[in-house]
Scaffold this motif. Structure first.
Motif, PDB file in Angstrom:
ATOM      1  N   UNK A  48     -58.021  -9.642   5.216  1.00 20.44           N
ATOM      2  CA  UNK A  48     -58.265  -8.321   5.614  1.00 20.44           C
ATOM      3  C   UNK A  48     -57.621  -7.651   7.186  1.00 20.44           C
ATOM      4  N   UNK A  49     -58.460  -6.597   7.155  1.00 19.15           N
ATOM      5  CA  UNK A  49     -57.933  -5.740   7.806  1.00 19.15           C
ATOM      6  C   UNK A  49     -57.788  -5.695   9.123  1.00 19.15           C
ATOM      7  N   UNK A  50     -58.671  -6.187   9.312  1.00 19.25           N
ATOM      8  CA  UNK A  50     -59.673  -6.815  11.196  1.00 19.25           C
ATOM      9  C   UNK A  50     -58.844  -8.154  11.404  1.00 19.25           C
ATOM     10  N   UNK A  51     -58.247  -9.038   9.940  1.00 18.84           N
ATOM     11  CA  UNK A  51     -57.251  -9.819  10.741  1.00 18.84           C
ATOM     12  C   UNK A  51     -55.759  -9.173  10.842  1.00 18.84           C
ATOM     13  N   UNK A  52     -55.388  -8.836  10.207  1.00 20.75           N
ATOM     14  CA  UNK A  52     -54.077  -8.064  10.179  1.00 20.75           C
ATOM     15  C   UNK A  52     -53.723  -7.573  11.556  1.00 20.75           C
ATOM     16  N   UNK A  53     -54.381  -6.888  12.449  1.00 21.75           N
ATOM     17  CA  UNK A  53     -54.949  -5.931  13.560  1.00 21.75           C
ATOM     18  C   UNK A  53     -54.258  -6.985  14.657  1.00 21.75           C
ATOM     19  N   UNK A  54     -55.179  -8.709  14.332  1.00 23.74           N
ATOM     20  CA  UNK A  54     -54.815  -9.686  15.278  1.00 23.74           C
ATOM     21  C   UNK A  54     -54.010 -10.056  14.509  1.00 23.74           C
ATOM     22  N   UNK A  55     -53.419 -10.062  13.772  1.00 20.86           N
ATOM     23  CA  UNK A  55     -51.735 -10.784  13.361  1.00 20.86           C
ATOM     24  C   UNK A  55     -50.849  -9.829  14.150  1.00 20.86           C
ATOM     25  N   UNK A  56     -50.017  -8.834  14.232  1.00 21.74           N
ATOM     26  CA  UNK A  56     -49.987  -7.823  14.747  1.00 21.74           C
ATOM     27  C   UNK A  56     -49.889  -8.090  16.608  1.00 21.74           C
ATOM     28  N   UNK A  57     -51.075  -8.050  16.859  1.00 19.36           N
ATOM     29  CA  UNK A  57     -50.891  -9.021  18.425  1.00 19.36           C
ATOM     30  C   UNK A  57     -50.060 -10.495  18.842  1.00 19.36           C
ATOM     31  N   UNK A  58     -50.519 -10.615  17.982  1.00 24.07           N
ATOM     32  CA  UNK A  58     -50.299 -12.340  18.249  1.00 24.07           C
ATOM     33  C   UNK A  58     -48.461 -12.151  17.606  1.00 24.07           C
ATOM     34  N   UNK A  59     -48.146 -11.566  16.604  1.00 26.21           N
ATOM     35  CA  UNK A  59     -46.205 -11.563  16.213  1.00 26.21           C
ATOM     36  C   UNK A  59     -45.431 -11.088  18.237  1.00 26.21           C
ATOM     37  N   UNK A  60     -46.996 -10.412  19.095  1.00 25.77           N
ATOM     38  CA  UNK A  60     -46.022  -9.922  19.832  1.00 25.77           C
ATOM     39  C   UNK A  60     -45.912 -10.851  21.062  1.00 25.77           C
ATOM     40  N   UNK A  61     -46.827 -11.727  20.988  1.00 31.64           N
ATOM     41  CA  UNK A  61     -46.729 -13.124  22.142  1.00 31.64           C
ATOM     42  C   UNK A  61     -46.251 -14.389  21.104  1.00 31.64           C
ATOM     43  N   UNK A  92     -46.763  -9.872   4.833  1.00 26.43           N
ATOM     44  CA  UNK A  92     -45.929  -8.073   4.715  1.00 26.43           C
ATOM     45  C   UNK A  92     -46.524  -6.584   4.241  1.00 26.43           C
ATOM     46  N   UNK A  93     -46.700  -7.362   3.607  1.00 28.49           N
ATOM     47  CA  UNK A  93     -48.024  -5.807   2.475  1.00 28.49           C
ATOM     48  C   UNK A  93     -49.294  -5.490   3.435  1.00 28.49           C
ATOM     49  N   UNK A  94     -49.654  -6.492   3.985  1.00 29.36           N
ATOM     50  CA  UNK A  94     -50.898  -6.281   4.923  1.00 29.36           C
ATOM     51  C   UNK A  94     -50.455  -5.322   5.604  1.00 29.36           C
ATOM     52  N   UNK A  95     -49.732  -6.391   7.341  1.00 21.71           N
ATOM     53  CA  UNK A  95     -49.242  -5.004   7.839  1.00 21.71           C
ATOM     54  C   UNK A  95     -48.982  -3.670   7.220  1.00 21.71           C
ATOM     55  N   UNK A  96     -48.304  -2.823   6.382  1.00 20.57           N
ATOM     56  CA  UNK A  96     -48.529  -1.880   5.866  1.00 20.57           C
ATOM     57  C   UNK A  96     -49.294  -0.936   5.612  1.00 20.57           C
ATOM     58  N   UNK A  97     -50.325  -1.821   4.550  1.00 28.03           N
ATOM     59  CA  UNK A  97     -51.717  -1.139   4.464  1.00 28.03           C
ATOM     60  C   UNK A  97     -52.414  -0.858   5.498  1.00 28.03           C
ATOM     61  N   UNK A  98     -52.040  -1.362   6.392  1.00 25.63           N
ATOM     62  CA  UNK A  98     -52.991  -0.443   7.557  1.00 25.63           C
ATOM     63  C   UNK A  98     -51.622   0.020   8.638  1.00 25.63           C
ATOM     64  N   UNK A  99     -50.727   0.279   8.517  1.00 26.51           N
ATOM     65  CA  UNK A  99     -49.724   1.475   9.086  1.00 26.51           C
ATOM     66  C   UNK A  99     -50.040   0.910  10.186  1.00 26.51           C
TER      67      UNK A  99
END
Length: 441
Positions: A48-61, A92-99
Motif C-alpha cells: 500500500x501507499x504507506x509502505x511504498x513511502x518507507x520503501x523509497x526512503x529505505x532505497x536511499x539508505x 516499480x508499479x507501486x512507486x509509480x502509483x504514489x509519484x
C-alpha cells in the motif's frame, strides 16, 4: 470503511523496522501525506501507499541493494501466505502509483519540525545558524531526463554525457540537516532557486552564503523580508565599495546596486551597506567577509570569522548524500523525470533521519553532534535489519535506546592536529587512455 482499513494497515500490520523510526517519522504523517496526495490504497495490496513511502526512503539508505532485496531483508511488504515475495515489477508499479508529491510533502514537514528542534539547542548569540549553497546531481541519460533537466554545455560545443539536476539547499549548520531545497533544470541560474528559499529562513537568524550568491537582490531581500535576519558572505576580488566608517580591518562600507538589479527588484535602493571584516586564511591570503551584523560590541570580528569557518562543515552534507548514501555512483537510478524527483526527496528524508538520530544520541550524551555519519549510517543499517526479524513484542523505546547507546560509543569529533585543505581533484578515469601514433609524433 477506507479510514478503518488504513488504521488497520498502519497499527496492526506495520513492520517492526518502521516502528523503530516512528519516533522521528510519526505514522500520522505517513497517513496524512498519502491522503493529501490522493495516493491512499483502497484495495488491499502487498505494498500500500504507506509502505511504498518507507520503501523509497529505505532505497536511499541501501543504495547497492535491489528493490527485491530491500523488500525482503527489511520485511516491508504486508504478509501474504499465498504470495510470500513481491516481484520487481510490482514494486516499480507501486512507486509509480504514489509519484513524487507525497515524498516532497513529507520532506517539508519533517525538515521543518526537525530543524526547529535544532535551532532551540544551538544558536550563535541568540541567532540560529543556516548555510545556503548549490550542488548538482547526474541522472541516467534517458530522453525524458535530458529534455526536462538539460545538461552542462562546454565552449567547444559539446554537451555533458549525462543530464544534470541543479539544486540549492538551506542547511542548518549545527547538526547539518537539509532544512529546505529547490532543484530542477541545470540551465536555471542558482540565484533563481536561492530567491525562492529566502522566505523559508526564520527570523532571528544568520545565514552564511557561498560567495557565488553575492548579489544585492539576494542579501537585501533576506534582510528586508523579515525581522532580524542577517547574512554573512565572503567578498569577491572584484567587489567594489566605499568605506564610510570604521577601520581597515572592520569597516562599514557602501556598495552600489546595479541598474539591472534595480529593474528586477524595484524595492532595492541605489546603495546598500554592509560591514566588511578583513581576515587571513591558513595560507596567509587576505579575505574580506561582508555581513549585516553591525553591532560591533555584540558581534566581534573573531566571533564572526569563527562562525564563517563553520560554514565549510555543511559541504560534508553533499558528500554524505552523494558518496556515503548514494555510494559515489555516477548517476541516480531513475530514468523517468518523476522517478528522479521521488528519488531525491527520498534521499533527503533518509539523510535527515540519520542526522536526526545522530543529534538525539549526541544530546543524550551531552556531546556535540559530530559523530561520524558513515559509522552512524552503518549502525542504522544493522539496527533496521535487526528490527525486521525481531518479534512483534519488541518495543520502540528499547530499540531506539540500543541504537543510541551504540551511536554514543562511536568516536566523537575530529582527530586532534588533523588538517584537510580544500582542493579540487580531477575525477579518476575508469579506463586507460589510448593514444594514436600520430598524437605521439
Amino acid at each position: 470503511m477506507l479510514s478503518g482499513h488504513l488504521t488497520y494497515l498502519i497499527e496492526a500490520q506495520e513492520p517492526d523496522d518502521l516502528r523503530r523510526l516512528a519516533e522521528h517519522l510519526p505514522d500520522e504523517w505517513i497517513e496524512r501525506v498519502v491522503w493529501a496526495a490522493g495516493a491512499a490504497s483502497i484495495r488491499r495490496r502487498r505494498l500500500p501507499a504507506e509502505q511504498v513511502v518507507w520503501l523509497v526512503i529505505a532505497l536511499a539508505m541501501y543504495r547497492h541493494w535491489s528493490i527485491s532485496e530491500v523488500l525482503d531483508s527489511l520485511d516491508l511488504a504486508l504478509p501474504n501466505e499465498a504470495a510470500p515475495f513481491v516481484s520487481k515489477s510490482a514494486a516499480a508499479q507501486a512507486r509509480q502509483r504514489i509519484g513524487e508529491a507525497p515524498l516532497a510533502w513529507l520532506f517539508e514537514q519533517t525538515a521543518r519540525a526537525w530543524t526547529t528542534q535544532d535551532a532551540a539547542h544551538h544558536a550563535f548569540k541568540g541567532l540560529s545558524l543556516w548555510a545556503m549553497d548549490s550542488t548538482t546531481l547526474r541522472t541516467p541519460d534517458s530522453p525524458a531526463n535530458r529534455e526536462h533537466f538539460g545538461a552542462q554545455g562546454y565552449a567547444s560545443g559539446k554537451v555533458a554525457s549525462y543530464p544534470q539536476v541543479r539544486a540549492v539547499t538551506l542547511t542548518a549548520i549545527p547538526t547539518h540537516p537539509v532544512a529546505d531545497i529547490n532543484f530542477g533544470r541545470y540551465d536555471t541560474n542558482a540565484m533563481v532557486y536561492a530567491k525562492s528559499l529566502l522566505p523559508q529562513i526564520p527570523e532571528d537568524s544568520l545565514t552564511v552564503f557561498d560567495k557565488g550568491f553575492l548579489a544585492a537582490e539576494i542579501l537585501c531581500g533576506l534582510t528586508m523580508g523579515a525581522r532580524n535576519r542577517h547574512f554573512l558572505i565572503p567578498a569577491k576580488s572584484t567587489t567594489c565599495w566605499e568605506v564610510i566608517a570604521g577601520t581597515a580591518d572592520d569597516a562599514t562600507v557602501r556598495m552600489r546596486v546595479s541598474q539591472q538589479a534595480r529593474k528586477k527588484c524595484s524595492a532595492l535602493s541605489e546603495f546598500w551597506n554592509a560591514r566588511a571584516i578583513r581576515t587571513f586564511d591558513a595560507r596567509g591570503r587576505e579575505r574580506v567577509l561582508l555581513t549585516s551584523l553591525g553591532e560591533r560590541r555584540r558581534f566581534k570580528p573573531a566571533d564572526i570569522v569563527a562562525c564563517y569557518e563553520r560554514r565549510w562543515q555543511i559541504e560534508t552534507s553533499f558528500r554524505e548524500i552523494k558518496q556515503s548514501m548514494l555510494g559515489s555512483e555516477l548517476t541516480l537510478c531513475s530514468r523517468t523525470v518523476e522517478g528522479v524527483y521521488q528519488e531525491i526527496w527520498g534521499a533527503l528524508i533518509a539523510y535527515n533521519l540519520i542526522r536526526r538520530e545522530i543529534a538525539s544520541a549526541a544530546w543524550e550524551a551531552n556531546l556535540e553532534p559530530t559523530i561520524s555519519f558513515v559509522r552512524a549510517l552503518h549502525t542504522i543499517h544493522h539496527e533496521m535489519m535487526w528490527a525486521a526479524v525481531t518479534p512483534a513484542y519488541a518495543k520502540l523505546p528499547a530499540c531506539l535506546q540500543r541504537l543510541r547507546e551504540r551511536l554514543k560509543a562511536l568516536p566523537n569529533g575530529k582527530r586532534p592536529g588533523r588538517a584537510c585543505e580544500r582542493v579540487v581533484k580531477s575525477r579518476p578515469k575508469r579506463y586507460t587512455v589510448r593514444y594514436l601514433k600520430q598524437d605521439l609524433n
